[in-house]
Scaffold this motif. Structure first.
Motif, PDB file in Angstrom:
ATOM      1  N   GLY A  24      50.455 -11.937 109.701  1.00  0.00           N
ATOM      2  CA  GLY A  24      49.952 -13.085 110.453  1.00  0.00           C
ATOM      3  C   GLY A  24      50.936 -13.451 111.549  1.00  0.00           C
ATOM      4  N   ALA A  76      46.370 -20.070 102.827  1.00  0.00           N
ATOM      5  CA  ALA A  76      46.343 -18.765 103.500  1.00  0.00           C
ATOM      6  C   ALA A  76      45.213 -18.716 104.509  1.00  0.00           C
ATOM      7  N   THR A 100      41.033 -12.024 102.781  1.00  0.00           N
ATOM      8  CA  THR A 100      42.081 -12.745 102.048  1.00  0.00           C
ATOM      9  C   THR A 100      41.596 -13.222 100.680  1.00  0.00           C
ATOM     10  N   ARG A 125      58.158 -13.897 108.377  1.00  0.00           N
ATOM     11  CA  ARG A 125      56.806 -13.728 107.839  1.00  0.00           C
ATOM     12  C   ARG A 125      56.427 -12.253 107.865  1.00  0.00           C
ATOM     13  N   GLU A 141      45.582 -13.847 105.833  1.00  0.00           N
ATOM     14  CA  GLU A 141      46.869 -13.301 105.378  1.00  0.00           C
ATOM     15  C   GLU A 141      46.635 -12.096 104.465  1.00  0.00           C
ATOM     16  N   ASP A 171      52.126 -16.339 103.775  1.00  0.00           N
ATOM     17  CA  ASP A 171      52.535 -15.283 104.699  1.00  0.00           C
ATOM     18  C   ASP A 171      53.848 -14.605 104.296  1.00  0.00           C
TER      19      ASP A 171
END
Lengths: 148, 255
Positions: free
Chosen positions: B214, B10, B44, B211, B13, B89
């Motif tokens: 992001g 990640a 994150t 997604r 994200e 994501d």
């Protein structure tokens, strides 16, 4: 008469050029030494640049060396031999630096990974120690990372 | 500790990571969730920790390949038997994890199972959409087609989705990838790498979602570099008689 004058002018020009090259090499010398002294340049690379400067000085002092070398390479204009040599030197150096950067990136990656993994492990161990030292509260929601 | 590990790379994200972790926990209980925070500048890591995942935070952005490899090193050190990569994501649906696992466990000689968006995802009766939904560009589809062709030729089997990062591997694959994993745009190379080490690979149809946070790392201008870089890497790796392993992370890293 004019021929003699022309010869004298050429002679002066050549001398001027040679002095110029020697001064330039001296500047490179001093600069490289200073960089090494400040630890901004490692000795192994310093030697390379010093060697380049030495070659320049030798070519400037030893009259006819460049002419004979370029002649033996069948290059008619000596200065072209100089340019060619300089170009090859620069290209080789760039390739070498690309290799060095590749290796450094790889090592950098490994270091980052190891640091991150150790960081996580230490965090887990500290959490375990904190619990062992009388903190009887068992947090069932969090998974202790260091737990096996 | 569970026998299985879900590796979730990640990078910034924060909007999707908690949902991804919850979905993995719901869909695949026997999997520990490990988030590899690849130098995120947002929260994150904190959000992932709060959601109950283990988090390994890289000190700076090292790229998807090195981040995923970090997860494989973790799996190797902690003795996980199976590792699955799930993007942070939200593109990969964790509900497919049990199906990947079933194939990996059923076929003893298969060591790497890739989720392909171009094969029908069984159970739903719905074929995977070409590209990843509406975000797919013509360039990307072309690139994927080229890679699929090249990888199929190199591995002597039909590979439909070599760029998919949704994959599961067993202990043998974990050991390989912990030692040697490609750096940027690693998916295509990793399949060829596995093939070089004579690990059998297989694809399973999965659904892929757009997604949820992001942005794609691959813009159109970068995709040409991507194409050339991967083609070079793949052809070079096909020329290697002795697969290269990098020095370092494992010699002393074992706990």
């Amino acid at each position: 008469m004019s021929l003699l004058a022309a010869a004298r002018v050429t002679e002066t020009t050549v001398t001027f050029q040679r002095v110029g090259v020697i001064v330039f090499a001296a500047v490179v010398f001093v600069l490289v030494f200073e960089l090494v002294r400040r630890r901004a340049l490692m000795e192994r690379y310093a030697l390379l640049w010093l060697a380049a400067a030495v070659v320049l000085v030798v070519l400037a002092v030893w009259r006819g060396l460049l002419t004979s070398v370029s002649g033996s390479l069948h290059i008619y204009t000596p200065v072209n031999a100089l340019f060619a040599a300089g170009f090859v030197f620069a290209i080789a150096l760039l390739l070498h630096f690309s290799m060095v950067i590749s290796r450094l990136s790889e090592q950098n990656k490994i270091l980052a990974q190891r640091l991150a993994l150790l960081d996580e492990r230490v965090g887990g161990l500290e959490q375990g120690t904190a619990r062992g030292n009388g903190d009887a509260r068992v947090d069932s929601g969090t998974q202790a990372a260091g737990k096996r | 500790m569970n026998r299985y590990l879900a590796i979730v790379p990640a990078h910034n994200e924060v909007g999707a990571i908690a949902a991804t972790i919850r979905e993995i926990n719901a869909a695949a209980r026997e999997f520990d969730v490990l988030v590899i925070d690849d130098g995120s500048t947002d929260d994150t890591a904190a959000v992932a920790l709060a959601a109950g995942a283990r988090v390994v935070s890289l000190p700076f952005n090292v790229g998807i390949g090195a981040a995923v490899q970090c997860g494989y090193i973790y799996a190797l050190m902690r003795g996980h038997e199976v590792a699955v990569q799930v993007d942070g994501d939200g593109q990969h649906d964790p509900r497919d994890i049990p199906r990947l696992l079933a194939v990996l466990n059923a076929e003893r000689d298969t060591h790497l199972v890739t989720g392909s968006r171009f094969l029908p995802a069984s159970g739903e009766g719905q074929a995977g959409q070409p590209g990843d939904g509406h975000r797919s560009t013509a360039y990307r589809r072309l690139g994927i087609a080229v890679f699929a062709r090249v990888v199929s030729l190199l591995t002597h089997q039909r590979v439909t989705d070599p760029t998919s990062g949704y994959r599961m591997t067993d202990r043998i694959g974990i050991e390989l990838f912990a030692r040697d994993y490609p750096s940027d745009y690693p998916e295509v190379e990793a399949i060829v790498l596995a093939h070089t080490y004579a690990l059998r690979t297989r694809e399973v149809g999965v659904r892929m979602r757009p997604r949820s946070s992001g942005r794609s790392k691959i813009s159109t201008s970068v995709s040409i570099y991507y194409l050339l870089k991967v083609l070079l890497a793949v052809s070079v790796s096909a020329l290697r008689t002795h697969p290269q392993t990098e020095p370092g992370p494992l010699s002393e890293a074992a706990p």
